[in-house]
Design an enzyme around this catalytic site. Structure first.
Site, short mmCIF file in Angstrom:
data_model
loop_
_atom_site.label_atom_id
_atom_site.label_comp_id
_atom_site.label_asym_id
_atom_site.label_seq_id
_atom_site.Cartn_x
_atom_site.Cartn_y
_atom_site.Cartn_z
CG ASP A 114 -126.25 38.07 -29.57
OD1 ASP A 114 -126.20 38.18 -30.81
OD2 ASP A 114 -125.44 38.63 -28.80
CG ASN B 69 -130.61 44.71 -35.26
OD1 ASN B 69 -131.50 43.99 -34.82
ND2 ASN B 69 -129.39 44.70 -34.74
#
Ligand code: FPP
Length: 249
Positions: free
Chosen positions: A26, A74
């Protein structure tokens, strides 16, 4: 500096490394934003960081690493970013497959792969085919992956088998259930690492991390280098894994 390195070498016990590490890579977007670059530049740099981590883990003799490259959630990102993220595995395979192959790493993919664009599926097949005889670390990329959907998918397969009379209720053990998960032929996940300071699991490998050690680090993924990996592994080795039991019993 040299002394510190030597000290770290001593601390890292090669016989007590995790067998399987999962990474939530991330912070690519924030890394790019800090530098006034488009988010896509962060993903590109994240790819480079990943190759270094891969090589080091393989050198250390870690059996498997699994990374979260695209989640079922996503798809809700802006269209341009989804389009870029859909191209990323293709670029990644094109750029890094020769190096991965040469390092004796075996590539594997998990997730709901059927619905991915045809070009990506071609590349997935190519990467698996080209590395199928490699005997080093197994490198799994999770694409269009979500743990809750993975669990539901497993439940539905088992429900169907039960409904058709192929199994009894007693057959449904933890081991049987695990065989229905995408990770069925991988070692148990000992260690999960998330970069960027977020303290969440974000629907990654929920069943599989029941007893994993978790490690959250503020570094953004493109800055996660060998030194950070070493720090993470040293932290892992300081943990006392009890699996719900009592130490020493
Ligand atoms: C999360 O950062 C990262 C991703 C969604 C993509 C991860 C991809 C790579 C590291 C490149 C390697 C690619 C493959 C296919 C192996 P973010 O965009 O959520 O960052 P932010 O939280 O700072 O916005």
């Amino acid at each position: 500096m040299i002394f510190r390195k030597k000290k770290d070498e001593l601390i890292l016990d090669r016989n007590r490394l995790p067998r399987h590490i999962a990474f939530i890579m991330d912070g690519n977007g924030r890394w790019a934003k800090k530098r006034g670059l488009p988010r896509t530049a962060g993903h590109h740099e994240g790819g480079k960081a990943l190759l270094k981590v891969l090589k080091k883990c393989n050198e250390l003799g870690i059996e498997a690493i699994t990374v979260f490259a695209f989640s079922t959630e996503n798809w809700s990102r802006p269209k341009e970013e989804v389009e870029y993220l859909m191209k990323l595995p293709n670029q990644y395979i094109k750029t890094y497959l020769p190096k991965i192959k040469e390092a004796n790493i075996k590539m594997n993919f998990i997730g709901f792969l059927d619905v991915l664009p045809e070009e990506m599926k071609e590349n997935i097949r190519l990467a698996m085919q080209e590395t199928k005889n490699n005997t080093g670390m197994i490198f799994t990329i999770a694409l269009n992956y979500g743990a809750q959907d993975e669990i539901l998918y497993a439940v539905k397969q088992i429900a169907r088998e039960y409904h058709e009379g192929n199994i009894t209720l007693e057959d449904i053990t933890k081991e049987y259930f695990e065989k229905k998960l995408f990770t069925n032929d991988l070692p148990p996940i000992d260690f999960m690492v998330r970069t960027s300071g977020e303290l969440r699991i974000s629907n990654f490998l929920l069943w599989q991390i029941a007893y994993s050690e978790l490690y959250f680090v503020p570094k953004l993924w493109p800055d996660f280098n060998e030194k950070e990996l070493r720090k993470a592994l040293i932290a892992y080795q300081k943990r006392k894994r009890r699996f719900g039991g009592i130490e020493g019993v």
